[in-house]
Design an enzyme around this catalytic site. Structure first.
Site, PDB file in Angstrom:
ATOM      1  N   LYS C  45     -11.796   0.704  13.154  1.00  0.00           N
ATOM      2  CA  LYS C  45     -10.348   0.744  12.949  1.00  0.00           C
ATOM      3  C   LYS C  45      -9.786  -0.676  13.100  1.00  0.00           C
ATOM      4  CE  LYS C  45      -6.109   2.421  12.961  1.00  0.00           C
ATOM      5  NZ  LYS C  45      -5.593   2.723  11.618  1.00  0.00           N
ATOM      6  N   CYS C 130      -1.162  -6.034   4.865  1.00  0.00           N
ATOM      7  CA  CYS C 130      -0.195  -6.034   5.955  1.00  0.00           C
ATOM      8  C   CYS C 130       0.964  -6.932   5.561  1.00  0.00           C
ATOM      9  CB  CYS C 130      -0.802  -6.591   7.240  1.00  0.00           C
ATOM     10  SG  CYS C 130      -2.322  -5.803   7.742  1.00  0.00           S
TER      11      CYS C 130
HETATM   12  C1  LIG Z   1      -5.992   7.703   8.117  1.00  0.00           C
HETATM   13  C2  LIG Z   1      -6.417   6.428   7.471  1.00  0.00           C
HETATM   14  C3  LIG Z   1      -6.356   5.239   8.206  1.00  0.00           C
HETATM   15  C4  LIG Z   1      -6.756   4.025   7.630  1.00  0.00           C
HETATM   16  N1  LIG Z   1      -6.715   2.881   8.386  1.00  0.00           N
HETATM   17  C5  LIG Z   1      -7.155   1.708   7.845  1.00  0.00           C
HETATM   18  C6  LIG Z   1      -7.227   0.517   8.623  1.00  0.00           C
HETATM   19  O1  LIG Z   1      -6.911   0.511   9.815  1.00  0.00           O
HETATM   20  N2  LIG Z   1      -7.636  -0.642   8.014  1.00  0.00           N
HETATM   21  C7  LIG Z   1      -8.011  -0.657   6.695  1.00  0.00           C
HETATM   22  O2  LIG Z   1      -8.386  -1.699   6.185  1.00  0.00           O
HETATM   23  N3  LIG Z   1      -7.999   0.468   5.942  1.00  0.00           N
HETATM   24  C8  LIG Z   1      -7.576   1.638   6.487  1.00  0.00           C
HETATM   25  N4  LIG Z   1      -7.587   2.791   5.700  1.00  0.00           N
HETATM   26  C9  LIG Z   1      -8.060   2.714   4.311  1.00  0.00           C
HETATM   27  C10 LIG Z   1      -9.507   3.167   4.210  1.00  0.00           C
HETATM   28  O3  LIG Z   1     -10.345   2.352   4.970  1.00  0.00           O
HETATM   29  C11 LIG Z   1      -9.977   3.188   2.749  1.00  0.00           C
HETATM   30  O4  LIG Z   1      -9.875   1.885   2.213  1.00  0.00           O
HETATM   31  C12 LIG Z   1      -9.152   4.116   1.876  1.00  0.00           C
HETATM   32  O5  LIG Z   1      -8.779   5.270   2.603  1.00  0.00           O
HETATM   33  C13 LIG Z   1      -9.880   4.536   0.600  1.00  0.00           C
HETATM   34  O6  LIG Z   1     -11.063   5.247   0.864  1.00  0.00           O
HETATM   35  P1  LIG Z   1     -11.136   6.868   0.909  1.00  0.00           P
HETATM   36  O7  LIG Z   1     -10.489   7.367  -0.334  1.00  0.00           O
HETATM   37  O8  LIG Z   1     -12.578   7.183   1.032  1.00  0.00           O
HETATM   38  O9  LIG Z   1     -10.355   7.276   2.131  1.00  0.00           O
HETATM   39  C14 LIG Z   1      -7.195   4.010   6.287  1.00  0.00           C
HETATM   40  C15 LIG Z   1      -7.247   5.192   5.555  1.00  0.00           C
HETATM   41  C16 LIG Z   1      -6.872   6.389   6.124  1.00  0.00           C
HETATM   42  C17 LIG Z   1      -6.948   7.643   5.299  1.00  0.00           C
END
Ligand SMILES: Cc1cc2nc3c(=O)[nH]c(=O)nc-3n(C[C@H](O)[C@H](O)[C@H](O)COP(=O)(O)O)c2cc1C
Ligand SMILES: Cc1cc2nc3c(=O)[nH]c(=O)nc-3n(C[C@H](O)[C@H](O)[C@H](O)COP(=O)(O)OP(=O)(O)OC[C@H]3O[C@@H](n4cnc5c(N)ncnc54)[C@H](O)[C@@H]3O)c2cc1C
Ligand SMILES: Cc1cc2nc3c(=O)[nH]c(=O)nc-3n(C[C@H](O)[C@H](O)[C@H](O)COP(=O)(O)OP(=O)(O)OC[C@H]3O[C@@H](n4cnc5c(N)ncnc54)[C@H](O)[C@@H]3O)c2cc1C
Ligand SMILES: Cc1cc2nc3c(=O)[nH]c(=O)nc-3n(C[C@H](O)[C@H](O)[C@H](O)COP(=O)(O)O)c2cc1C
Ligand code: FES
Ligand code: FES
Lengths: 304, 251, 304, 251
Positions: C45, C130
């Protein structure tokens, strides 16, 4: 004014539901399913200066809660559209919106001017998600200067109100909206499709012959709602909202976000009667959530 | 006329490897369908319809039969449906095969893989109309062979498999010279097979049934184009086809 | 090298599957479901300079084949993460990637430098989605100049390879990739979430308290594949691909498009065992489509 | 311990307006669950789990009961499941209510709407452990009243409805002064109800069960935060809760 009616520049709609450009052809096929006069308006498939054959096939692919398409603006050219298709649609008691496209500003002007010749078209939808061949193929819709220029030139030649259809494939949708607003747009139409790709594992090739295609359907609805919300806060033009609409609840969500009317695209493929059904359901949904009319719901989401 | 209909599943059975036969009850479809037409099957959770040909028609009992191969998410889902459930579909869709009605006529049906079912629907109708029917049916392997007995009842039938695990070894085109004279041919199957056949049978009266990925299934979205020798330069497989005269389109 | 192994700057992965940042916490909860040593790597995270409490709730909403989230970078701050979380993960035999975030370039530098203090972190994932509070809140990740600057500054202070995580909310993803490449990025991670909104009809308010949230899940997969394809054609950096991956077929699609490894985010919520199951299925899927190894499949889609 | 489990539906019935009672068979869940815990139900086609509390436990027959209100797409889908089908869920999830085991103790259970089922699960357990149980149950209207007879068997039960269509008219808080002295209260229901109760009963020993939209359901994604008076400043409803001491969190 009835509870479903909406007035927008050039358009007095009995209800806010219209089929989206390219997803309904020129209405002929769907006229077998229901009376097109029931629709708020019909947005026709894109018209270009001369006939186009479009892209190689496959042109569509299914994705999770959506689809990709790369039809490639196939159409018989603006003159034949006016002669045959506008003529056909004019028999129905529903306004006609012509979606216009081109590879150069001159082609857009030519198509826009051609629609001055008929009295049956009520508005233009300016599809700027097309590559500008004179500027190295950059899409008109991803550059505010180019988008403003084509809007201004089309406004100058056309006698019709112009709704500019924004591409969502941009960093700053508000900048795009502002650019076309200051160029004289009468309204906005948003959103067009997001560029996507799917790779077919057995052949290792993109499933869509054109490689990339436009993503539409419920998958993109949250992006459409966000963009309409952002634009509505900062730009004063009326908006035709679209992107993943499947039912009357979705329509209300778009109205709340700031759309004055909506277009339904991909959902026609899963259910050819979807526009009619949404129109039938809409009064109930409005009432259930406390609205007496469509007009009353527009832009009524609470963002504070 | 094409309509949006609900069809009730009254039987569903796996009859060969990855191949499901499903019997569907619906008055409108069964009464109006002709061989070569298809159902555009709409399933919840799927954006696009799945075109599946009609394999058999029982007008009396209001039943149509479809056969489909499980190849992806949609056909997998469809295979999970059970008796009593209803499916939504647009149908009957497209245009069917032109039919002969003359006992002096001999037709050749050439089906490949899951292109065999519409050939059966057609052959059965032609046989009923006293036309002489010859059928060449090609499959990958023995495991995929379908409807052999049914074809035996309506046609002089030849089976080929790619690997020779059943019937003759080779391709359907290998048998074209071996069958008796025919007046007209009809074919449905993978595109390379159809291309080989139309190449070999150039000049013959022939009808081909084509496939393409579809959007609307009704002729509105222009997804399913095939270049053609007409004014507009194209035909739509969903609404102008799926059946075309061999020389009418460019494959 | 085994059929699933992949080598990338700083990372010798036993397999290409890692949980995506923010979707797996620091691994503690999922360590109850399976042995984290089975994973290719763990992406933690986001870490910021000091503890953050994140956004008000609701922070998540379901959408068609996807979800929106606006967690808001809640985390205990980089020092506590190193002390407690890296320590916890170091007990497993799997590389650790630290996702770092900030509101200013200085905060990014501070967080990056802090990870020099531990030997257990193998790479940084630079989360540039960000807002830069010193530049009017424009996201670092939507401006190539700002993205390059933060990459360069982080590279200067860090001893670790830096994978820059690109935002898909841009007009030109290739320009972003090139900007961070020339700033010294060792690799790319793509894509982060697309900005979306959902309006809750009964309350007429955005369902996510933060109004907008990031769209993830299968809905965005075609966009991820397209962007990886575009970047891979023009930029030479290795890519960690992500966006909607649910199964081993999806992984192969990302590899073919050009990813060297992948991250699985949202799918963990529907199935906490998903990463383990994908790792188990991957050899079969590779073989079924004719590949002897992961390494062999990377970038093997045919685009001509 | 929380695990990913398959539960078999052995009964499903609508027992009040929009309210389904479902009995699920599963050894792990039934043997380890305690009152106040929930199932995080995972359904195909849905990205996120649906948290639903356990309403009754039958350890002997390995059955747990859930009650849910059909409010959106997920609960609508769940209501369509039929006997024999299996559902996936993470469970038992979260932490349950602390239990008394003393016949000199009197507890007050306050349930609102679909917050009533976990109160029943708790009350039944407490009654079994000889605790005196009083229950105040609030519903919108008579149509939504559930489990009245079941509560009558384990507790001195008061029913209120917003419109007076059944039991007393008004809110559960209107009855707080009318019930006998109690040592501890437990409550589950809509947030405004819980806020009113904790406000009125400030200083009393009390436990509340909270709801929030969840991502992972296991404590990893930080979706379900509630501000708290601890070092980190927050608690996670899915894994630290859903049950909290009334003064432990800020609602
Ligand atoms: C609940 C949640 C929290 C996330 N927190 C972060 C984060 O802290 N830092 C980050 O770079 N991406 C964060 N993401 C993005 C994911 O790492 C990822 O890039 C994005 O969800 C696409 O992949 P997926 O479709 O498999 O979820 C978050 C995504 C979700 C769903
Ligand atoms: C006129 C016509 C008649 C057909 N008749 C039959 C039949 O009788 N039996 C049978 O088994 N198959 C038939 N097909 C092919 C059948 O439509 C596809 O196998 C099926 O749609 C695959 O769906 P899927 O979800 O399992 O595959 P997926 O690959 O997951 O499907 C994804 C998308 O691609 C489309 N698609 C995939 N393959 C094809 C294909 N070959 N042709 C057209 N679209 C495709 C699907 O419709 C869907 O939109 C016919 C196709 C056409 C055009
Ligand atoms: C610990 C806990 C226990 C619960 N126990 C019960 C119970 O025993 N019976 C019952 O009927 N309901 C219970 N709920 C509420 C229940 O989870 C929601 O009503 C349900 O998830 C709604 O799903 P939907 O798809 O029908 O609604 P939609 O609004 O379509 O759901 C969309 C999303 O929002 C989430 N969501 C919607 N409402 C709520 C809510 N009130 N709380 C949490 N998430 C929500 C859904 O989980 C889903 O992710 C409980 C909630 C929590 C947090
Ligand atoms: C098959 C297809 C063809 C389309 N053709 C056009 C077009 O010609 N002109 C245009 O402006 N938009 C076109 N679009 C975009 C739609 O009008 C609409 O903006 C988009 O699909 C989002 O709406 P939806 O999710 O309801 O489909 C097309 C979309 C699809 C799916
Ligand atoms: S599928 Fe739409 S025109 Fe054929
Ligand atoms: S739902 Fe993910 S932390 Fe609670």
């Amino acid at each position: 004014m009835s509870e479903l009616a909406v007035a927008m520049p050039g358009l007095n709609l009995n209800n806010p539901i219209m089929p989206a450009s390219g997803c309904f052809g020129f209405g002929r096929e769907y006229s077998n399913y229901y009376d097109l006069s029931e629709l708020g308006a019909v947005i026709m498939k894109a018209a270009t200066g001369t006939a186009r054959l479009g892209n190689p096939t496959p042109r569509v692919a299914e994705t999770a809660s959506g689809m990709l398409n790369a039809i490639g603006l196939q159409n018989p050219g603006v003159d034949k559209i006016i002669e045959h298709e506008v003529q056909f649609l004019a028999a129905y008691n529903t306004p006609i919106i012509a979606n216009i496209a081109g590879s150069t500003i001159e082609e857009y002007e030519m198509v826009a001017a051609a629609f001055n010749k008929t009295d049956h078209v009520h508005a233009l939808e300016l599809n700027i998600s097309c590559p500008n061949v004179k500027e190295g193929g950059i899409q008109f819709g991803t550059n505010p200067v180019m988008a403003a220029k084509v809007t201004e030139r089309v406004k100058r030649v056309s006698k019709l109100p112009v709704y500019v259809k924004l591409s969502p494939n941009v960093t700053d949708i508000v900048a795009m909206a502002k650019a076309v607003e200051s160029a004289g747009a009468d309204g906005l139409s948003m959103i067009n499709t997001l560029t996507g790709m799917q790779i077919h594992l057995p052949s290792k090739r993109p499933l869509i012959a054109n490689k990339t295609g436009g993503l539409s359907g419920p998958a993109i609805k949250p992006i459409a709602i966000r963009m309409i919300y952002e634009v509505k806060q900062r730009v004063d033009l009326p908006i035709i909202g679209m992107g993943g609409i499947c039912n009357a609840e979705d329509v209300l969500e778009f109205l709340l976000a700031g759309a004055s009317a909506v277009a339904v695209g991909t959902a026609n493929f899963g259910n050819p009667l979807v526009c009619r059904e949404i129109i039938a359901d809409l009064p109930d949904v409005l009432n259930r959530f406390g609205f007496a009319s469509v007009q009353e719901a527009i832009g009524k989401a609470v963002f504070v | 006329m094409i309509k949006k209909e609900k069809l009730t599943i009254i039987a569903t059975e796996q009859i060969a490897k990855d191949t499901i036969e499903m019997k569907l009850k619906n008055i409108h479809v069964s009464e109006t369908v002709v061989p070569g037409q298809f159902l555009h099957i709409l399933m919840e959770g799927h954006t696009l319809g799945r075109p599946i040909s009609i394999a058999d028609i029982d007008k009396e009992n209001h039943i149509v039969t479809i056969l489909f191969k499980v190849i992806g998410a949609g056909t997998k889902r469809l295979a999970e449906y059970s008796v009593g459930q209803q499916i939504d579909a647009l149908g009957p869709s497209g245009n069917g095969f032109p039919l002969w009605q003359d006992e002096k006529v001999t037709v050749l049906l050439i089906g490949g893989g899951i292109g065999v079912p519409p050939m059966y629907c057609l052959g059965k109708q032609l046989a009923k109309q006293n036309v002489n029917v010859i059928a060449i049916l090609g499959f990958q392997t023995a495991e995929y062979v379908i409807y052999e007995e049914k074809f035996n009842q309506i046609a002089e039938t030849y089976i080929v498999t790619d690997d020779g695990s059943y019937g003759n070894k080779g391709f359907v085109t290998d048998l074209l010279d071996q069958v008796e004279e025919f007046d007209c041919y009809y074919t449905c199957g993978p595109l390379p097979m159809i291309q080989a056949i139309t190449g070999k049978l150039k000049g013959k009266d022939g009808y081909i049934s084509l496939e393409e990925r579809m959007g609307c299934g009704v002729g509105a979205c222009l997804a399913c184009m095939i270049p053609a020798n007409n004014e507009s330069g194209y035909k739509k497989i969903c609404s102008d086809g799926p059946v075309f005269r061999a020389e009418e389109v460019t494959i």
